[in-house]
Design a protein around this motif. Sequence first.
Motif, PDB file in Angstrom:
ATOM      1  N   PRO A 110       0.832  -1.215   0.000  1.00 15.77           N
ATOM      2  CA  PRO A 110       0.000   0.000   0.000  1.00 15.77           C
ATOM      3  C   PRO A 110       0.857   1.250   0.000  1.00 15.77           C
ATOM      4  CG  PRO A 110      -0.021  -1.055   2.158  1.00 15.77           C
ATOM      5  CD  PRO A 110       0.673  -2.005   1.235  1.00 15.77           C
ATOM      6  N   PHE A 111       0.327   2.288  -0.608  1.00 17.76           N
ATOM      7  CA  PHE A 111       1.003   3.580  -0.704  1.00 17.76           C
ATOM      8  C   PHE A 111       0.279   4.534   0.237  1.00 17.76           C
ATOM      9  CE2 PHE A 111       3.880   6.302  -3.001  1.00 17.76           C
ATOM     10  CZ  PHE A 111       3.317   7.555  -2.926  1.00 17.76           C
ATOM     11  N   ILE A 112       0.765   4.628   1.477  1.00 11.06           N
ATOM     12  CA  ILE A 112       0.100   5.433   2.506  1.00 11.06           C
ATOM     13  C   ILE A 112       1.141   6.336   3.170  1.00 11.06           C
ATOM     14  CG2 ILE A 112      -1.264   5.396   4.625  1.00 11.06           C
ATOM     15  CD1 ILE A 112      -2.102   2.550   3.913  1.00 11.06           C
ATOM     16  N   ARG A 113       0.849   7.619   3.212  1.00  7.73           N
ATOM     17  CA  ARG A 113       1.790   8.563   3.790  1.00  7.73           C
ATOM     18  C   ARG A 113       1.789   8.490   5.315  1.00  7.73           C
ATOM     19  NH1 ARG A 113       3.587  11.053  -0.490  1.00  7.73           N
ATOM     20  NH2 ARG A 113       2.236  11.373  -2.294  1.00  7.73           N
ATOM     21  N   TYR A 114       2.842   9.024   5.896  1.00  2.53           N
ATOM     22  CA  TYR A 114       3.080   8.928   7.337  1.00  2.53           C
ATOM     23  C   TYR A 114       1.843   9.311   8.145  1.00  2.53           C
ATOM     24  CZ  TYR A 114       5.245   9.964  11.882  1.00  2.53           C
ATOM     25  OH  TYR A 114       5.559  10.007  13.216  1.00  2.53           O
ATOM     26  N   GLN A 115       1.214  10.437   7.797  1.00  4.25           N
ATOM     27  CA  GLN A 115       0.105  10.941   8.606  1.00  4.25           C
ATOM     28  C   GLN A 115      -1.128  10.047   8.552  1.00  4.25           C
ATOM     29  OE1 GLN A 115       1.623  12.506   6.137  1.00  4.25           O
ATOM     30  NE2 GLN A 115       0.205  13.585   4.751  1.00  4.25           N
ATOM     31  N   ASP A 116      -1.215   9.184   7.514  1.00  2.00           N
ATOM     32  CA  ASP A 116      -2.345   8.261   7.397  1.00  2.00           C
ATOM     33  C   ASP A 116      -1.987   6.839   7.839  1.00  2.00           C
ATOM     34  OD1 ASP A 116      -4.053  10.235   6.226  1.00  2.00           O
ATOM     35  OD2 ASP A 116      -2.926  10.005   4.380  1.00  2.00           O
ATOM     36  N   PHE A 117      -0.768   6.662   8.297  1.00  2.00           N
ATOM     37  CA  PHE A 117      -0.231   5.367   8.706  1.00  2.00           C
ATOM     38  C   PHE A 117      -0.700   5.110  10.140  1.00  2.00           C
ATOM     39  CE2 PHE A 117       4.118   2.980   8.269  1.00  2.00           C
ATOM     40  CZ  PHE A 117       3.537   1.809   8.697  1.00  2.00           C
ATOM     41  N   ASP A 118      -1.481   4.037  10.360  1.00  2.00           N
ATOM     42  CA  ASP A 118      -1.972   3.693  11.695  1.00  2.00           C
ATOM     43  C   ASP A 118      -0.828   3.715  12.701  1.00  2.00           C
ATOM     44  OD1 ASP A 118      -4.150   2.370  13.479  1.00  2.00           O
ATOM     45  OD2 ASP A 118      -2.396   1.068  13.672  1.00  2.00           O
ATOM     46  N   GLU A 119      -1.023   4.417  13.806  1.00  2.00           N
ATOM     47  CA  GLU A 119       0.072   4.665  14.748  1.00  2.00           C
ATOM     48  C   GLU A 119       0.660   3.378  15.321  1.00  2.00           C
ATOM     49  OE1 GLU A 119       1.038   7.347  18.747  1.00  2.00           O
ATOM     50  OE2 GLU A 119      -0.928   7.460  17.753  1.00  2.00           O
ATOM     51  N   LYS A 120      -0.190   2.433  15.729  1.00  2.00           N
ATOM     52  CA  LYS A 120       0.329   1.185  16.305  1.00  2.00           C
ATOM     53  C   LYS A 120       1.117   0.392  15.266  1.00  2.00           C
ATOM     54  CE  LYS A 120      -3.239   0.597  19.861  1.00  2.00           C
ATOM     55  NZ  LYS A 120      -4.332  -0.277  20.378  1.00  2.00           N
ATOM     56  N   SER A 121       0.562   0.340  14.074  1.00  2.00           N
ATOM     57  CA  SER A 121       1.245  -0.358  12.991  1.00  2.00           C
ATOM     58  C   SER A 121       2.572   0.323  12.676  1.00  2.00           C
ATOM     59  CB  SER A 121       0.344  -0.384  11.753  1.00  2.00           C
ATOM     60  OG  SER A 121       0.985  -1.016  10.681  1.00  2.00           O
ATOM     61  N   ARG A 122       2.554   1.643  12.667  1.00  2.00           N
ATOM     62  CA  ARG A 122       3.766   2.405  12.359  1.00  2.00           C
ATOM     63  C   ARG A 122       4.847   2.160  13.406  1.00  2.00           C
ATOM     64  NH1 ARG A 122       1.932   7.960  12.082  1.00  2.00           N
ATOM     65  NH2 ARG A 122       2.429   8.158  14.283  1.00  2.00           N
ATOM     66  N   GLU A 123       4.449   2.086  14.662  1.00  2.00           N
ATOM     67  CA  GLU A 123       5.430   1.846  15.736  1.00  2.00           C
ATOM     68  C   GLU A 123       6.139   0.509  15.546  1.00  2.00           C
ATOM     69  OE1 GLU A 123       3.399   2.179  19.425  1.00  2.00           O
ATOM     70  OE2 GLU A 123       3.208   4.366  19.339  1.00  2.00           O
ATOM     71  N   ILE A 124       5.369  -0.530  15.180  1.00  2.28           N
ATOM     72  CA  ILE A 124       5.974  -1.844  14.955  1.00  2.28           C
ATOM     73  C   ILE A 124       6.922  -1.778  13.758  1.00  2.28           C
ATOM     74  CG2 ILE A 124       5.536  -4.257  14.393  1.00  2.28           C
ATOM     75  CD1 ILE A 124       2.747  -3.922  15.657  1.00  2.28           C
ATOM     76  N   ALA A 125       6.434  -1.203  12.661  1.00  4.84           N
ATOM     77  CA  ALA A 125       7.238  -1.133  11.440  1.00  4.84           C
ATOM     78  C   ALA A 125       8.532  -0.361  11.671  1.00  4.84           C
ATOM     79  CB  ALA A 125       6.425  -0.483  10.320  1.00  4.84           C
ATOM     80  N   PHE A 126       8.419   0.812  12.293  1.00 13.25           N
ATOM     81  CA  PHE A 126       9.594   1.656  12.484  1.00 13.25           C
ATOM     82  C   PHE A 126      10.583   1.032  13.468  1.00 13.25           C
ATOM     83  CE2 PHE A 126       8.103   6.140  11.030  1.00 13.25           C
ATOM     84  CZ  PHE A 126       7.744   5.599   9.809  1.00 13.25           C
ATOM     85  N   SER A 127      10.072   0.314  14.454  1.00 12.38           N
ATOM     86  CA  SER A 127      10.977  -0.310  15.425  1.00 12.38           C
ATOM     87  C   SER A 127      11.861  -1.351  14.746  1.00 12.38           C
ATOM     88  CB  SER A 127      10.185  -0.944  16.571  1.00 12.38           C
ATOM     89  OG  SER A 127       9.426  -2.063  16.114  1.00 12.38           O
ATOM     90  N   TYR A 128      11.287  -2.147  13.845  1.00  7.65           N
ATOM     91  CA  TYR A 128      12.089  -3.151  13.140  1.00  7.65           C
ATOM     92  C   TYR A 128      13.023  -2.503  12.125  1.00  7.65           C
ATOM     93  CZ  TYR A 128       9.545  -6.958  15.320  1.00  7.65           C
ATOM     94  OH  TYR A 128       9.023  -7.836  16.241  1.00  7.65           O
ATOM     95  N   MET A 129      12.591  -1.408  11.525  1.00 12.10           N
ATOM     96  CA  MET A 129      13.494  -0.695  10.624  1.00 12.10           C
ATOM     97  C   MET A 129      14.698  -0.151  11.387  1.00 12.10           C
ATOM     98  SD  MET A 129      11.123   1.314   7.887  1.00 12.10           S
ATOM     99  CE  MET A 129      12.544   1.644   6.850  1.00 12.10           C
ATOM    100  N   LYS A 130      14.440   0.426  12.562  1.00 16.32           N
ATOM    101  CA  LYS A 130      15.530   0.974  13.367  1.00 16.32           C
ATOM    102  C   LYS A 130      16.483  -0.127  13.822  1.00 16.32           C
ATOM    103  CE  LYS A 130      12.816   4.937  14.975  1.00 16.32           C
ATOM    104  NZ  LYS A 130      12.080   5.546  16.120  1.00 16.32           N
ATOM    105  N   GLU A 131      15.930  -1.293  14.158  1.00 18.17           N
ATOM    106  CA  GLU A 131      16.776  -2.422  14.556  1.00 18.17           C
ATOM    107  C   GLU A 131      17.739  -2.821  13.451  1.00 18.17           C
ATOM    108  OE1 GLU A 131      14.836  -5.887  15.982  1.00 18.17           O
ATOM    109  OE2 GLU A 131      13.811  -4.852  17.628  1.00 18.17           O
ATOM    110  N   ASN A 132      17.335  -2.541  12.204  1.00 18.35           N
ATOM    111  CA  ASN A 132      18.158  -2.925  11.062  1.00 18.35           C
ATOM    112  C   ASN A 132      18.906  -1.735  10.450  1.00 18.35           C
ATOM    113  OD1 ASN A 132      17.598  -5.948  10.229  1.00 18.35           O
ATOM    114  ND2 ASN A 132      15.646  -5.101  10.956  1.00 18.35           N
ATOM    115  N   GLY A 133      19.075  -0.688  11.256  1.00 19.40           N
ATOM    116  CA  GLY A 133      19.940   0.409  10.857  1.00 19.40           C
ATOM    117  C   GLY A 133      19.295   1.517  10.053  1.00 19.40           C
ATOM    118  N   PHE A 134      17.970   1.497   9.922  1.00 24.57           N
ATOM    119  CA  PHE A 134      17.277   2.545   9.178  1.00 24.57           C
ATOM    120  C   PHE A 134      16.892   3.700  10.108  1.00 24.57           C
ATOM    121  CE2 PHE A 134      16.820  -1.167   6.562  1.00 24.57           C
ATOM    122  CZ  PHE A 134      16.807  -0.699   5.256  1.00 24.57           C
ATOM    123  N   HIS A 135      16.630   4.840   9.491  1.00 21.16           N
ATOM    124  CA  HIS A 135      16.232   6.027  10.253  1.00 21.16           C
ATOM    125  C   HIS A 135      14.958   6.606   9.639  1.00 21.16           C
ATOM    126  CE1 HIS A 135      20.590   5.532  10.815  1.00 21.16           C
ATOM    127  NE2 HIS A 135      20.377   6.022  12.031  1.00 21.16           N
TER     128      HIS A 135
END
Length: 569
Positions: A110-135
């Motif tokens: 899906p093509f969904i911008r940050y402000q429309d990204f469900d907060e709980k889902s975003r937290e999970i996604a971003f946490s795994y990205m950060k674990e793998n060196g992303f910002h």
Amino acid sequence: MKSKKSFDKLRGGYYTPQAITEFICKWIINKNTKNILEPSCGDGNFLKAIVERQEKLNLNLDITGVELCLDEAKKAMRYGTNVECQDFFAFYRDKVIGKSNYDAIVGNPPFIRYQDFDEKSREIAFSYMKENGFHPTKLTNIWLPFLVLSCLALSENGRLGMVIPAELFQVNYAGETREFLARYFDRLTLITFQKLVFEEIQQEVILLLGEKKSADKGIQVIELSDLDDLKELDLNNFYNYEIKELNHSTEKWIKYYLTNKEIKLIRQLRECEKIPFTTELFEINVGLVSGENAFFLLNRNTVDEYQLANSTRMVIGRTEQLKGVILSERDFKTLIENGKKVYMFMPKNLPFSELSKAEQEYINYGVEQGYNKGYKCRIRKNWYCVPQSWEPDAFILRQVNRYPRIILNHVKAVSTDTIHKVRFLDGVNPEFVAAAFLNSFTLALAEITGRSYGGGVLTFEPGEIRQLKIPMKNAEKLDVNKIDKLIRDDRIDEVLDYTDQILLIEGLGLTKYEVGTLRNIWTKLSERRIGRKEKRIRPSSDCLYYNVWLSDECTRFRKDYRYHGNDRI
């Protein structure tokens, strides 16, 4: 792609055409495939293609689809596969990490911008990205963590086939992802389309095909016209396209539309110490941010009506107001006579009571119209005063159609933020820089450095202009007035013949073939971006390098050549 704000469209309103699902599944599934994941399956278009491919090869695949919307998940179940009705990122956390890997992963995230990204889902996604060196940042779109986590869910010999926005090639927020993909996969294939393949949206897409293990390492770009071309693409010839070495950096991938020889030439010149960066010649910054152009930008009639001649400055607010490479008094007079809004209301930054009666009257008109309520105006101490900084010696267009250029400011005008302002460093001759900017190398580099979206406009922020280089040796031999006239007459090829000879051949010592190659890079990338129906492969017959293009070493540049970012098909 899934891009609009309604629930249906956020969760699966734009589904993948059958030609794409069938092609990706045909490429990705073979006799060694054991299990396959579709992380955003919607109503099951990919699942249908997977099942059909499984039956054709007589396989027994473990097939899993993931879909957040219950109604869509129920539709997807009709193909007889396992469909998990949940958020993909929660699925990744609960059922992938330390538990499962997949031989093949396909999908259209899906093509969904940050402000429309469900907060709980975003937290999970971003946490795994950060674990793998992303910002990840507030610019990060949901398709990006979908892609990254899908890659991380692959088995040792896994393959990935996904429909991704073409902005992967160029946006800054995807820079880390480009670097990751280059390191994670041995081989990447990017299939692009000249025409939009999703009728509902103006979003250019690519097919991203990644192989974790491959004997041939690198990246290949295959450019097709449309889905009919995709149907005819023979997988038996799939690996015959020229492969390029993957650059393990955050650099934009527009360069991979070029051949290896073209990439090598651009890289050599980019690293050449004899060619200065623009930062060695001038400063650049955005123009004035008025907050309400409808109030601050005036034509001559309004200036006269409110008697604001002493409270305004000449301003350039639109790209089409700039012709050639010089903004002259004559140009400005013509704009005024044509009723253009080329005056900016700029009273002194004083309290309202200390302003002239004429200024007070116009400001009161602005209040009556509600112009003072806009965000930019509202946060100012005096809403009617636009913040100012240094005055520009020249301008650079923020958005261009055919090519960027520097326009000398001979009338002491200011500009709005649609046009960048330039201030030359001490000791730098403005005319030499404006004239030298228009050469085949700088224009080719600009196509690689700038950003282009579905509409074909090339966009530059100040940081991207700072990455450009301008060959300046012999620039004093150029006649800026001659160039100005040629540009006004839309004779860019003649300008480049003139400047390339003086700057690139005589100044840098490049061969005519190398200059012809640079010209072709610019032509190829700019015309691809603009999307013309008929591409001009070589310069016109009166071009200085016409004979070079017909030489034996350039036979691949003939009329029937079709650009695929590699050798001819």
